[in-house]
Design a protein around this motif. Sequence first.
Motif, short mmCIF file in Angstrom:
data_model
loop_
_atom_site.label_atom_id
_atom_site.label_comp_id
_atom_site.label_asym_id
_atom_site.label_seq_id
_atom_site.Cartn_x
_atom_site.Cartn_y
_atom_site.Cartn_z
N VAL A 250 2.06 -3.52 -1.04
CA VAL A 250 2.81 -2.77 -0.03
C VAL A 250 4.28 -2.71 -0.46
N GLN A 251 4.80 -1.50 -0.57
CA GLN A 251 6.21 -1.33 -0.93
C GLN A 251 6.95 -0.53 0.13
N ALA A 252 8.25 -0.73 0.18
CA ALA A 252 9.09 0.08 1.06
C ALA A 252 9.29 1.44 0.40
N GLU A 253 9.34 2.48 1.23
CA GLU A 253 9.50 3.84 0.67
C GLU A 253 10.74 3.95 -0.21
N GLY A 254 11.80 3.23 0.17
CA GLY A 254 13.07 3.33 -0.58
C GLY A 254 13.09 2.44 -1.82
N ARG B 196 -4.94 -0.93 -4.50
CA ARG B 196 -4.17 0.28 -4.26
C ARG B 196 -2.77 -0.09 -3.82
N ALA B 197 -1.93 0.94 -3.74
CA ALA B 197 -0.55 0.72 -3.29
C ALA B 197 -0.30 1.56 -2.05
N VAL B 198 0.47 1.00 -1.12
CA VAL B 198 0.78 1.69 0.13
C VAL B 198 2.30 1.65 0.30
N GLU B 199 2.85 2.75 0.80
CA GLU B 199 4.30 2.77 1.05
C GLU B 199 4.56 2.82 2.54
N VAL B 200 5.55 2.05 2.98
CA VAL B 200 5.88 2.04 4.41
C VAL B 200 7.37 2.32 4.58
N SER B 201 7.70 2.98 5.69
CA SER B 201 9.10 3.33 5.93
C SER B 201 9.82 2.12 6.54
N ASP B 202 11.15 2.18 6.53
CA ASP B 202 11.92 1.10 7.16
C ASP B 202 11.60 1.00 8.65
N GLU B 203 11.34 2.15 9.29
CA GLU B 203 10.99 2.13 10.73
C GLU B 203 9.65 1.39 10.93
N GLU B 204 8.71 1.68 10.06
CA GLU B 204 7.41 0.99 10.17
C GLU B 204 7.56 -0.51 9.93
N ILE B 205 8.45 -0.87 9.02
CA ILE B 205 8.68 -2.30 8.75
C ILE B 205 9.28 -2.97 9.98
N SER C 121 8.41 -9.49 4.61
CA SER C 121 7.08 -9.98 4.98
C SER C 121 6.42 -9.01 5.93
N ALA C 122 7.22 -8.51 6.88
CA ALA C 122 6.67 -7.59 7.87
C ALA C 122 6.11 -6.35 7.19
N ALA C 123 6.65 -6.01 6.02
CA ALA C 123 6.15 -4.83 5.29
C ALA C 123 4.65 -4.97 5.02
N ALA C 124 4.19 -6.19 4.77
CA ALA C 124 2.76 -6.39 4.49
C ALA C 124 1.93 -6.03 5.72
N TRP C 125 2.45 -6.40 6.90
CA TRP C 125 1.72 -6.07 8.13
C TRP C 125 1.75 -4.55 8.37
N ALA C 126 2.91 -3.96 8.11
CA ALA C 126 3.01 -2.50 8.25
C ALA C 126 2.03 -1.81 7.29
N PHE D 15 -0.84 -3.03 6.22
CA PHE D 15 -2.20 -3.16 6.76
C PHE D 15 -2.43 -2.11 7.85
N LEU D 16 -1.46 -1.96 8.75
CA LEU D 16 -1.63 -1.00 9.84
C LEU D 16 -1.85 0.41 9.29
N LYS D 17 -1.13 0.71 8.22
CA LYS D 17 -1.21 2.06 7.65
C LYS D 17 -2.52 2.26 6.88
N ASP D 18 -3.02 1.21 6.30
CA ASP D 18 -4.15 1.33 5.36
C ASP D 18 -5.49 0.96 5.98
N ARG D 19 -5.47 0.44 7.21
CA ARG D 19 -6.70 -0.20 7.72
C ARG D 19 -7.88 0.74 7.84
N ALA D 20 -7.63 2.05 7.93
CA ALA D 20 -8.75 3.00 8.01
C ALA D 20 -9.60 2.94 6.74
N ASN D 21 -9.03 2.41 5.66
CA ASN D 21 -9.78 2.31 4.39
C ASN D 21 -10.55 1.01 4.26
N VAL D 22 -10.54 0.19 5.31
CA VAL D 22 -11.14 -1.14 5.21
C VAL D 22 -12.27 -1.27 6.23
#
Length: 417
Positions: free
Chosen positions: A268-272, A319-328, A347-352, A354-361
């Motif tokens: 999980v990476q930050a978009e920026g 896989r890799a997932v990108e999350v925005s600062d707002e999502e974090i 750390s919160a980015a990891a939770w963000a 999961f929330l974004k990617d969970r449809a794939n799990v």
Amino acid sequence: MVIRYVCTDCGREISTDEVVYRCPACAPPAGGAVQTGFQRGNLSVVFEPTTSFERGNPVDPLAFLPLPVRNAAGFPVGETPLIPVGRLRAKTGFPRLFLKLDSLNPSGSLKDRASLLVMEQAKVHASDTVTLASTGNAGASMACAGAACGLTVVLFVPGAAPRAKLLQSLLYGARVVPIQGTYDDAFSLSIEYTRAFGGINRNTGFNPFTVEGKKTVSIELYNQLGCRVPDVVYVPVGDGVIISGACKGFADLVQAGLAEKIPVMVAVQAEGSNAIARSWREKREVVLTRASTIADSLSVASPACGRMALDWLARTGGRAVEVSDEEISGAQAELGRESGSFVEPSSAAAWAGFLKDRANVEPSATVVVLLTGTGFKDTGAAEKLVSMPQPCPADLASAGELLEKQYGAGGRRGGRS
Ligand SMILES: Cc1ncc(COP(=O)(O)O)c(C=O)c1O
């Protein structure tokens, strides 16, 4: 003690009892130009266990490390809780969801796992100094380890690093050099410093023991899940060292005959600050000119372990997932409010993620979200998520007024909204 390494770019093997960093064939020689761009020549320690392991029984994570660790008692790293988050399980529909609270290591981050091993490396090589660059946590971690065993720690940090992380490092007695520049600048400078003045360099991804030390998190997960590995693991990623270390730990479990598979690893990476995620998505190497995110620990333009991390993703079907600062920020608030975990934005980015990617799990999957750093180090980030009530007179009526004003019409009553 001779240790065997393999270059993750050219496959060359190096067996040596000396300190090595990168593959001499793939990285510039000492004294040569400092690498820029996607970095080359990461070395991976070859797992050569000296004990035998029994399937179905918990194992000692330290037995997987390339050096005997003698200072574990003075720097008690690991054995962090794996929590079955009841409310978040119910909310997300994942009955086998866990948070791994690695924020509860001695200095407050997962980085302590690497510092423990580098501390031993320094002792073995009779070195009294460890130098490193850090966005904050690795520095505080090495400073903590140095204080525990009497090593001098020289730390290069971007001037904008969160103050608490610098305070922590200073309090542990590290020699802190804030620079007018980025983490990537600090990384290069610390290597130059080590070349000029000697000692061990603990730069994350540069010193192969940083990947190797972090693998104990996976061995612990195996023990905590009843001698099984999870199905999916979410990891917050900057340089790609934590995720590479976690993958190496699972791979060593497979090599030891204890596990059947490496879990699906989700970076999980930050978009920026998405060099690794973009490279994964675009199937080509992308280095950023500038990285910027509220998740300061993930802010890196040229990941030190980018190629290794991408290789692990490919090998594990990850896989890799990108999350925005707002999502974090939203994830940080939710983790606090609904699991009692106070973590920093990275750390919160990891939770963000999961929330974004969970449809794939699959909902029946055993899912672990790795929480890598405590929120106490960056209270500035937390302050933006809450509103601090002003003190009121100490009587029931005033308390009631404050509760209503702050928490709405039902604020006076007990119970959770
Ligand atoms: C708390 C925390 N989480 C995640 C990361 C990212 O780890 P890596 O840079 O190894 O990808 C860091 C790195 O500094 C960190 O401090």
